[in-house]
Design an enzyme around this catalytic site. Structure first.
Site, short mmCIF file in Angstrom:
data_model
loop_
_atom_site.label_atom_id
_atom_site.label_comp_id
_atom_site.label_asym_id
_atom_site.label_seq_id
_atom_site.Cartn_x
_atom_site.Cartn_y
_atom_site.Cartn_z
N LYS A 292 -69.08 19.64 -9.18
CA LYS A 292 -68.08 18.61 -9.48
C LYS A 292 -66.70 19.04 -9.01
O LYS A 292 -65.97 18.28 -8.37
CB LYS A 292 -68.06 18.33 -10.98
CG LYS A 292 -66.86 17.52 -11.46
CD LYS A 292 -66.59 17.74 -12.92
CE LYS A 292 -65.20 17.23 -13.26
NZ LYS A 292 -64.79 17.51 -14.63
N ASN A 293 -66.30 20.27 -9.35
CA ASN A 293 -64.94 20.73 -9.07
C ASN A 293 -64.70 21.05 -7.60
O ASN A 293 -63.58 21.38 -7.21
CB ASN A 293 -64.61 21.94 -9.94
CG ASN A 293 -64.50 21.58 -11.41
OD1 ASN A 293 -64.20 20.44 -11.75
ND2 ASN A 293 -64.77 22.54 -12.28
N ASP B 198 -64.47 26.99 -18.55
CA ASP B 198 -65.45 25.90 -18.63
C ASP B 198 -66.77 26.35 -19.25
O ASP B 198 -67.59 25.51 -19.63
CB ASP B 198 -65.71 25.30 -17.25
CG ASP B 198 -64.62 24.31 -16.84
OD1 ASP B 198 -63.77 23.98 -17.70
OD2 ASP B 198 -64.61 23.87 -15.68
N ARG C 202 -51.71 20.31 -19.88
CA ARG C 202 -51.96 20.74 -18.50
C ARG C 202 -50.89 20.12 -17.61
O ARG C 202 -51.13 19.15 -16.90
CB ARG C 202 -53.37 20.33 -18.06
CG ARG C 202 -54.46 21.06 -18.82
CD ARG C 202 -55.84 20.73 -18.31
NE ARG C 202 -56.28 19.41 -18.74
CZ ARG C 202 -57.44 18.87 -18.39
NH1 ARG C 202 -58.26 19.53 -17.60
NH2 ARG C 202 -57.78 17.67 -18.82
#
Length: 406
Positions: free
Chosen positions: A11-12, A295, A110
Site C-alpha cells: 500500500k505505502n 505500523d 502528523r
C-alpha cells in the site's frame, strides 16, 4: 493456522507511485497494485485531475497526458493521509497545486510543516488561507539542499516528486529510508529520472527535462506480511508467505524469534513455525526504518497479550497509537499504558468480545487477537482495515481461520 499465503502489493508504495504518474505525464502501467479503499481514493483524485484510469484486477493503467486541474477538493483530501503526496507531483507537472491538509487514521498529530518547508526551499511560493494551501512556482523549480529535522516518509516523497524535473540537483539530507522510498525512486528512474541514494539517509535527484511511459511492479507489503506472521504466531501455526522481500522484514524478525517462533527464509518466501505458547519479547521500540515499524506496533501488541511473561512496547513515532490496548483489555488482555509506553503482561488466553477498530493497524491487531481468543470476536469499523488489507478475511481463511465478513 497452517498453509501458504501470497502477500499483497505494498500500500505505502502504490499510493505515492500512483501520485507520481501525474508528474510523468505519459501512460503508465502499475502491476501488483493492491485493491484497497485507499487505492480507490487515490484513483478518485487522479480522475478529478483529468487523468484516464483503468483497473484490471491488480493492474492499474494511468494516463495523465490530459491533466486539466491542479486542485484537489477538501472531500478527496480528507480521505487519506497520502493525498498530500500530490503536492509534489502537481508542482513538478504544472507548477501549481491547491489542496487542504490531508485526513487519514487518527493516530496522532502528523503536521505537513516539513513538506511546506521543503517546497519553499525549492523556490516555491506557499500560501495558507482558510484551511487551503496554495503552492506556485515561477519558472522551473530549482534544485536545492534540504535537511529534514525528522526522516519523514511523506516529506521525502514530496521532495523527490517536486524536484524530479527541476533545474539542477536536489539533495535530501536525513531522508526517510523505507523500502517504499526506494520503490518510488525505482519507478521514477524507470521513467527516465536520475535519482540515487534512495534507501540511504542522503538522496540526490538530478532534474531531467522530461519523463517517459513505463510498466512497473510494486514491491510486496511488509506490514501485511508481519500481520500474517502474527496470525501464525498466536495460533501456534506454520505458515509460508509467498512473494516477500526478506530484507524488508529484518526489523520485525527478531521479535518473532524472541517469542519462540522459528523463521526460515528462502527465495522470495518466509516460513514461520510458532511454538505452542509464545514467550515475551522484552522491550520493543518503534523507530524510523530500519528500526521496528510503528505500523507493526499494534499487531505485535496483540501477540504479546498471549505471550508468557511481560513485554514492554514504546511508541516513538505517533502519540495516539495505543487506543487498541483498551479494546484488547476488553478481551481479557492485561495491558497498562503510561504515556506512549505499553506494559503487557501476557495472559493464558483471550476471550472473544465485541471490539472496535479505531485505525487501520489497530483493526488488524484486533483480528489477530480474535484468531486465538476463546469464543467469538466481532470487530467493527472494518472500513479502516479495508484501507490497507486486500480481502484480509479471504487470505486468513486460506490458512485455516474461521472468519467471515457480515
Amino acid at each position: 493456522m497452517d498453509g501458504s499465503i501470497k502477500v499483497q502489493g505494498a500500500k505505502n508504495s502504490a499510493l505515492p507511485i500512483l501520485a507520481a504518474t501525474v508528474a510523468v505525464g505519459k501512460p503508465c502501467v502499475i502491476h501488483n497494485c493492491p485493491r484497497l479503499s485507499d487505492i480507490d481514493a487515490t484513483v478518485d483524485i487522479l480522475v478529478s485531475l483529468g487523468c484516464e484510469v483503468k483497473r484490471n484486477s491488480n493492474t492499474v493503467y494511468v494516463d495523465s497526458s490530459n491533466l486539466d486541474s491542479d486542485s484537489i477538493s477538501d472531500a478527496l483530501m480528507r480521505e487519506m493521509r497520502s493525498s498530500v503526496i500530490f503536492m509534489g507531483a502537481l508542482l513538478s507537472r504544472t507548477g501549481e497545486a491547491e489542496l487542504t491538509a490531508p485526513g487519514g487514521c487518527d493516530i496522532g498529530i502528523r503536521p505537513i510543516d516539513l513538506h511546506l518547508m521543503a517546497m519553499k526551499k525549492l523556490g516555491i511560493d506557499v500560501t495558507e488561507e482558510y484551511g487551503r494551501i496554495r503552492c506556485r512556482r515561477k519558472g522551473r523549480i530549482k534544485g536545492a539542499k534540504i535537511t529534514l529535522s525528522f526522516p519523514s516518509v511523506g516529506a521525502t516523497e514530496n521532495i523527490i516528486l517536486a524536484s524530479v524535473r527541476a533545474a539542477g540537483v536536489t539533495t535530501i539530507i536525513n531522508a526517510a529510508r523505507e523500502p517504499e522510498i526506494s520503490d518510488l525512486a525505482k519507478f521514477l528512474n524507470s521513467c527516465g529520472a536520475k535519482i540515487s541514494g534512495a534507501g540511504e539517509s542522503t538522496i540526490v535527484i538530478e532534474g531531467v527535462d522530461r519523463l517517459y511511459s513505463t510498466q512497473f511492479y510494486i514491491i510486496p507489503d511488509r506490514i501485511a506480511a508481519c500481520t500474517y506472521m502474527a496470525g501464525a504466531a498466536v495460533t501456534g501455526g506454520t505458515v509460508v508467505l509467498d512473494d516477500i522481500v526478506p530484507a524488508h522484514l529484518m526489523p520485525v524478525i527478531p521479535c518473532f524469534e524472541q517469542s519462540g517462533c522459528k523463521i526460515q527464509i528462502g527465495s522470495g518466501k518466509l516460513k514461520i513455525t510458532a511454538p505452542e505458547r509464545l514467550k515475551s519479547m522484552q522491550t520493543i521500540r518503534t523507530m524510523p526504518y530500519p528500526g521496528f515499524p510503528t505500523d507493526c506496533q499494534a499487531i505485535v501488541t496483540a501477540m504479546a497479550s498471549v505471550a508468557d511473561g511481560t513485554t514492554v512496547i514504546a511508541e516513538n513515532i505517533f502519540e495516539s497509537r495505543m487506543r487498541h490496548t483498551v479494546e484488547l483489555n476488553r478481551m481479557g488482555a492485561s495491558i497498562t499504558v503510561h504515556d506512549k509506553v505499553a506494559i503487557i503482561n501476557g495472559v493464558e488466553f483471550l476471550q472473544g468480545a465485541a471490539v472496535s477498530s479505531h485505525d487501520l493497524r489497530a483493526g488488524a491487531a484486533l483480528v489477530i487477537a480474535g484468531l486465538c481468543a476463546h469464543g467469538e470476536t466481532t470487530v467493527d469499523n472494518v472500513n479502516y482495515i479495508d484501507r490497507g488489507y486486500e480481502a484480509l478475511e479471504d487470505r486468513l481463511r486460506q490458512i485455516g481461520a474461521d472468519i467471515k465478513r457480515v
